[in-house]
Design a protein around this motif. Structure first.
Motif: not given
Length: 490
Positions: A64, A67, A72, A111, A433
């Motif tokens: 994570e 990401d 990622l 994930y 993000r």
């Protein structure tokens, strides 16, 4: 950027942050600082990136993090899932063994299982991302001295109107570097930690020496992690395992030796490893065709007495040393960087009071202590690799940054990891993000299956900092922690 910062070998370079160590921790921190526009330099004693597979397991929580940091896809392409273990005895396969409790991906935790990537490949991916963002690594820069200015032990982040409030780091070759903050990410034998006089408290997890090597082997399939237990009655031997390293042609060899084995008894040469493999498996010496990297160690667990001295902070193995069992060391180290990056950025930009950096030790030291206990427990066979080792349940409920204002909190509380999911057609990990904060609102009329209802201010490192039934009080919290860039969802 001035000329002297552009050349790390100049007489005296000046940067905002000097990161010592270009391992996964230092590189991840460099990425986080670079995307925040912080003038940072990563320095590394060696002439290049670490060449071995040592920390090969990427846990779901670190996936994570990767990401968010924009690596990622590269990490996924560089590795693969862990294979099932195959137990051998006298040249015969006698059964399979799964090292991990199974877990299916869910909307809130996409994930689900550890991802295998040799450490050298992880570092290549991170280094490429750092370079893409304009970050820098200076290799061949061995730290030999460190001095903090008189006011450098203060929490203040400014330069005091001149060049004061900095740390001067000296190197075996090349000019000094003066930085407003230094982060020691230079490993378990950290030079910076020693120069600061910070001790480590720990224990030997296992007195038996362990050899780890990256080798090329013929005669074994790459569909299994091949495990060769000690032969019955062989008190002098030990187990040996050969794990195919995803994305490569290599196997990672791990072997244990008797406690009384002298240092010279662990032979890291090609001839020595060939003899070892032939003695403990059905393979012939010549089946080991190459040794690409080898190291030996005695597993230990140790924790630095503190994670900060003035303007210098410890991260990664410089702050905590783990047994490799359970794959917690590299992952805990990357999350140190993830916790620290946004705080340094907020303080250096003037958005937050310098006291924000005090929360780094308050949050990460207890976390590292817990992960050390977990690693040791896995090593001793007391805990299976499952929910705890995935690190998705780590939280900061007692942090000074955690404010839960609801009298009856829902399933996600302040201090918890902010799960993935979808709100108003927006995937939350997509919304989170980036280096910003996120204000997530979930209407009580249509509660979210994971979050329930409420208002959540999600930190840049993916944890809920503040939670309330409405937005009342969130503005004061945001000002206290320097949350200037806030995006709304819901």
């Amino acid at each position: 950027m001035t000329d002297d910062t552009a050349d790390p070998t100049a007489t005296t370079a000046r940067v905002d942050v000097l990161v010592v160590g270009a391992g996964p921790c230092g590189l991840a921190l460099g990425i986080d600082l670079a995307r925040r526009g912080v003038d940072a330099l990563v320095v590394e004693k060696a002439d290049g990136l670490f060449p071995g597979s040592r920390g090969k397991g990427i846990q779901p929580r670190t996936m994570e993090v990767f990401d968010d940091l924009g690596v990622l896809a590269g990490i996924r392409a560089a590795g693969g899932p862990y294979p099932v273990s195959m137990i051998w005895r006298d040249g015969v396969r006698v059964g399979e063994h799964s090292m991990f409790d199974p877990a299916e991906p869910t909307e809130d935790a996409p994930y689900n299982e550890p991802w295998m990537v040799p450490q050298w490949r992880t570092q290549e991916v991170l280094h490429a991302r750092l370079t893409e963002l304009g970050g820098r690594v200076a290799f061949g820069r061995e730290v030999i001295g460190l001095d903090q200015d008189d006011d450098a032990t203060a929490t203040g982040g400014g330069d005091g109107g001149g060049d004061g409030g900095r740390v001067t780091v000296r190197f075996a070759s090349g000019g000094d570097v003066r930085a407003r903050h230094v982060v020691a990410a230079d490993g378990g034998r950290s030079t910076v930690r020693r120069l600061l006089g910070i001790g480590m408290t720990g224990e030997t997890v296992d007195p038996r020496p362990t050899l780890v090597a990256d080798v090329r082997v013929t005669g074994l399939d790459r569909d299994n992690w091949h495990v060769f237990p000690p032969r019955e009655g062989d008190d002098e031997g030990g187990f040996l395992a050969l794990c195919p390293l995803a994305g490569t042609e290599d196997f990672q060899l791990a072997a244990q030796f008797p406690e009384h084995t002298p240092p010279e008894g662990v032979d890291l040469s090609l001839d020595g490893i060939r003899k070892l493999v032939a003695a403990r498996t059905h393979l012939a010496p010549e089946d080991v065709t190459e040794v690409r990297w080898a190291s030996d160690f005695r597993p230990r667990a140790a924790l630095a007495d503190r994670f900060r001295s003035g303007r210098v902070l410890l991260a990664g193995d410089a702050a905590h040393v783990h047994s490799p069992a359970g794959g917690q060391g590299l992952n805990t180290s990357v999350q140190d960087a993830y916790n620290l990056g946004w705080k340094l950025g907020a303080v250096l930009s003037g958005a937050a009071d310098p006291a924000l950096l005090d929360t780094y030790e308050a949050e990460r030291l207890p976390n590292a202590a817990a992960m050390l206990g977990l690693s040791t427990s896995v090593h001793r066979g007391e805990t299976r690799r499952g929910d705890a080792t995935r690190q998705l349940n780590l939280a900061y409920p007692d942090s000074p940054l955690t404010e839960e204002t609801r009298p009856d909190p829902g399933p996600v509380r302040a201090g918890d990891r902010a799960p993935d999911g979808t709100v108003d057609g927006v995937r939350l990990f997509d919304a989170f993000r980036g280096p910003h904060w996120t204000l997530l609102t979930v209407d009580p009329a249509t509660p979210h299956p994971t979050y329930g209802a409420g208002v959540y201010l999600v930190r840049p490192d993916g944890y809920v900092g503040w939670a309330g039934a409405s937005e009342e009080g969130v503005r004061a919290y945001a000002e206290r922690v320097g949350a200037r860039d806030v995006r709304r969802v819901g």
